[in-house]
Write a protein that holds these residues in place. Sequence first.
Motif, PDB file in Angstrom:
ATOM      1  N   THR A   1       0.962  -0.486  -0.388  1.00 31.35           N
ATOM      2  CA  THR A   1       0.186   0.119   0.028  1.00 31.35           C
ATOM      3  C   THR A   1       0.368   0.708  -0.215  1.00 31.35           C
ATOM      4  O   THR A   1       2.209   0.486   0.597  1.00 31.35           O
ATOM      5  N   LEU A   2       0.208   2.420  -0.396  1.00 30.44           N
ATOM      6  CA  LEU A   2       1.227   3.585  -0.416  1.00 30.44           C
ATOM      7  C   LEU A   2       1.469   4.084   0.466  1.00 30.44           C
ATOM      8  O   LEU A   2       0.694   4.379   2.094  1.00 30.44           O
ATOM      9  N   GLN A   3       2.975   4.513   0.556  1.00 28.28           N
ATOM     10  CA  GLN A   3       2.782   5.228   2.208  1.00 28.28           C
ATOM     11  C   GLN A   3       3.006   6.893   1.640  1.00 28.28           C
ATOM     12  O   GLN A   3       4.234   7.248   0.927  1.00 28.28           O
ATOM     13  N   HIS A   4       2.994   6.961   2.901  1.00 28.90           N
ATOM     14  CA  HIS A   4       2.886   9.263   2.362  1.00 28.90           C
ATOM     15  C   HIS A   4       4.511   9.446   4.232  1.00 28.90           C
ATOM     16  O   HIS A   4       4.974   9.390   5.066  1.00 28.90           O
ATOM     17  N   LEU A   5       5.935   9.514   2.993  1.00 24.68           N
ATOM     18  CA  LEU A   5       7.076  10.088   3.439  1.00 24.68           C
ATOM     19  C   LEU A   5       6.686  10.851   4.131  1.00 24.68           C
ATOM     20  O   LEU A   5       7.453  11.957   4.525  1.00 24.68           O
ATOM     21  N   SER A   6       6.402  12.433   3.223  1.00 29.45           N
ATOM     22  CA  SER A   6       5.732  13.650   2.930  1.00 29.45           C
ATOM     23  C   SER A   6       4.877  14.176   2.834  1.00 29.45           C
ATOM     24  O   SER A   6       4.106  13.320   2.245  1.00 29.45           O
ATOM     25  N   LYS A   7       3.996  15.874   2.567  1.00 30.41           N
ATOM     26  CA  LYS A   7       3.281  16.103   2.218  1.00 30.41           C
ATOM     27  C   LYS A   7       2.997  15.874   1.091  1.00 30.41           C
ATOM     28  O   LYS A   7       2.224  15.892   0.169  1.00 30.41           O
ATOM     29  N   HIS A   8       3.794  16.224   0.281  1.00 27.92           N
ATOM     30  CA  HIS A   8       4.836  15.734  -1.155  1.00 27.92           C
ATOM     31  C   HIS A   8       5.317  14.393  -2.201  1.00 27.92           C
ATOM     32  O   HIS A   8       5.638  14.413  -3.408  1.00 27.92           O
ATOM     33  N   ILE A   9       5.630  13.509  -0.948  1.00 28.88           N
ATOM     34  CA  ILE A   9       6.384  12.542  -1.270  1.00 28.88           C
ATOM     35  C   ILE A   9       5.653  11.645  -0.811  1.00 28.88           C
ATOM     36  O   ILE A   9       5.714  11.001  -0.382  1.00 28.88           O
ATOM     37  N   VAL A  10       5.149   9.825  -2.024  1.00 27.27           N
ATOM     38  CA  VAL A  10       4.728   8.749  -1.567  1.00 27.27           C
ATOM     39  C   VAL A  10       5.188   8.419  -2.411  1.00 27.27           C
ATOM     40  O   VAL A  10       5.999   8.511  -3.372  1.00 27.27           O
TER      41      VAL A  10
ATOM     42  N   LEU B   1       8.535   2.267  -6.277  1.00 32.37           N
ATOM     43  CA  LEU B   1       8.198   3.036  -6.525  1.00 32.37           C
ATOM     44  C   LEU B   1       7.691   4.426  -5.539  1.00 32.37           C
ATOM     45  O   LEU B   1       7.090   4.465  -4.378  1.00 32.37           O
ATOM     46  N   ALA B   2       7.740   5.912  -6.273  1.00 34.07           N
ATOM     47  CA  ALA B   2       7.821   6.845  -5.954  1.00 34.07           C
ATOM     48  C   ALA B   2       6.884   7.907  -6.866  1.00 34.07           C
ATOM     49  O   ALA B   2       6.869   7.571  -7.973  1.00 34.07           O
ATOM     50  N   ALA B   3       6.298   8.296  -6.113  1.00 34.79           N
ATOM     51  CA  ALA B   3       4.884   9.888  -6.667  1.00 34.79           C
ATOM     52  C   ALA B   3       6.080  11.354  -6.031  1.00 34.79           C
ATOM     53  O   ALA B   3       6.058  11.590  -5.129  1.00 34.79           O
ATOM     54  N   VAL B   4       6.157  12.525  -6.863  1.00 34.50           N
ATOM     55  CA  VAL B   4       6.529  13.379  -6.363  1.00 34.50           C
ATOM     56  C   VAL B   4       5.791  14.674  -6.828  1.00 34.50           C
ATOM     57  O   VAL B   4       5.610  14.839  -7.726  1.00 34.50           O
ATOM     58  N   THR B   5       4.493  15.337  -5.830  1.00 36.56           N
ATOM     59  CA  THR B   5       3.381  15.433  -6.051  1.00 36.56           C
ATOM     60  C   THR B   5       4.195  17.209  -6.011  1.00 36.56           C
ATOM     61  O   THR B   5       4.318  17.600  -4.435  1.00 36.56           O
ATOM     62  N   GLY B   6       3.350  17.873  -6.836  1.00 37.11           N
ATOM     63  CA  GLY B   6       4.043  19.629  -6.582  1.00 37.11           C
ATOM     64  C   GLY B   6       2.382  20.256  -6.390  1.00 37.11           C
ATOM     65  O   GLY B   6       1.088  19.757  -7.146  1.00 37.11           O
TER      66      GLY B   6
END
Length: 145
Positions: A3-12, A25-30
Motif C-alpha cells: 500500500t502507498l506510504q506517505h513520506l511527506s506532504k509531497h512524496i509518496v 516506486l515513488a511520486a513527487v507531487t507539486g
Amino acid sequence: MQTLQHLSKHIVYLPPVQETDRPVLAAVTGNKKTLIIDAGNSVRHAQLFEDELLRNDISGNFLVLTHSHWDHVFGLENIGIPVICQEKTYTNIKDMQQLSWEDRALDQRVEEGTEIAFCADAIKLEHGTNREISLPLPDIIFEKR
C-alpha cells in the motif's frame, strides 16, 4: 499487499518486495504536476502503483527512470505518460528489447555471467511462465542534465 506510504506532504512511495525484486516506486507531487519515479518490475507492479496513486487522488504527468535495471523498467508497457531517462538508460532499454526472457535464455545468460541468478529467479516469480515483456522506448532523453 503493498500500500502507498506517505513520506511527506509531497512524496509518496510503494515499498519494495524482496522476493520478486519489486523496487520502491515513488511520486513527487507539486502544486501543478506530479513526477513518478520508475516504472516497476512488471505491468502488474506498475498497475498496483497506479491504483494506489489513484486511490489517493494522485495522477502522474511525467515518469523518470532512475536506471535501466529490469526491475525499474519492465512496467513501462503500462505507462501512459511521457517517460524521461538518461541516454545510457535509453540505449540499455533498446538493447534489452532484443532479449528473450524465457527460462532457457535467462538461464543461459546466468551461465554466461551476463545475468544475475537472483534477478533471473525474481523475473520467473514475478512474470510466471508467460513472459511477453514489452519495453517501449522512453520519450525524453537527456545526456548530462
